[in-house]
Design a protein around this motif. Structure first.
Motif, PDB file in Angstrom:
ATOM      1  N   PRO A 161       1.407   5.552   0.244  1.00 48.54           N
ATOM      2  CA  PRO A 161       0.835   6.596   1.102  1.00 48.54           C
ATOM      3  C   PRO A 161      -0.454   7.205   0.534  1.00 48.54           C
ATOM      4  N   GLN A 191      -2.532   5.853  -1.606  1.00 41.45           N
ATOM      5  CA  GLN A 191      -3.558   4.810  -1.571  1.00 41.45           C
ATOM      6  C   GLN A 191      -4.189   4.751  -0.177  1.00 41.45           C
ATOM      7  N   SER A 192      -3.380   4.816   0.850  1.00 45.49           N
ATOM      8  CA  SER A 192      -3.881   4.826   2.235  1.00 45.49           C
ATOM      9  C   SER A 192      -4.736   6.051   2.501  1.00 45.49           C
ATOM     10  N   GLU A 193      -4.322   7.196   1.981  1.00 36.90           N
ATOM     11  CA  GLU A 193      -5.095   8.426   2.181  1.00 36.90           C
ATOM     12  C   GLU A 193      -6.456   8.326   1.491  1.00 36.90           C
ATOM     13  N   GLU A 196      -8.133   5.562   0.888  1.00 36.66           N
ATOM     14  CA  GLU A 196      -8.920   4.633   1.699  1.00 36.66           C
ATOM     15  C   GLU A 196      -9.485   5.322   2.937  1.00 36.66           C
ATOM     16  N   THR A 197      -8.660   6.084   3.633  1.00 42.06           N
ATOM     17  CA  THR A 197      -9.089   6.763   4.859  1.00 42.06           C
ATOM     18  C   THR A 197     -10.203   7.759   4.577  1.00 42.06           C
ATOM     19  N   THR A 199       0.838  -1.188   0.000  1.00 40.97           N
ATOM     20  CA  THR A 199       0.000   0.000   0.000  1.00 40.97           C
ATOM     21  C   THR A 199       0.880   1.247   0.000  1.00 40.97           C
TER      22      THR A 199
END
Length: 91
Positions: A4, A6-8, A10-11, A2
């Motif tokens: 950074p 991509q994580s943002e 998702e969040t 994942t």
């Protein structure tokens, strides 16, 4: 792995829609060397999201809702974003 951004993504989508399904797929590697590839490895994404928030909404409105939730990400920080947004029970 994942990334950074991509994580943002998702969040932001989890906070906005409490989805029953969320897949954020980094497609950047398949676009390497193409238009919009900035070399970051975070230029192209696909979002598949299912949420009750999309019930009664058309495809275009669902995409607009996702884009609004992502703020400056589409068009500014990501070159391409494919969105498949569903309500529970959609065929």
């Amino acid at each position: 792995m994942t990334t950074p951004l991509q994580s943002e993504i998702e969040t932001r989508l989890e906070q906005a829609f409490s989805p029953s399904r969320l897949d954020v797929i980094n497609d950047s590697a398949s676009h390497r060397g193409h238009a919009g590839d900035d070399g970051s490895g975070e230029s192209h994404f696909t979002v598949v999201i299912e949420s009750a928030a999309f019930a009664g909404k058309g495809r275009l409105e669902r995409q607009r809702m996702v884009n609004r939730a992502l703020g400056d990400i589409p068009g500014e920080r990501v070159h391409a974003l494919a969105i498949r947004a569903f309500a529970p029970g959609d065929g």
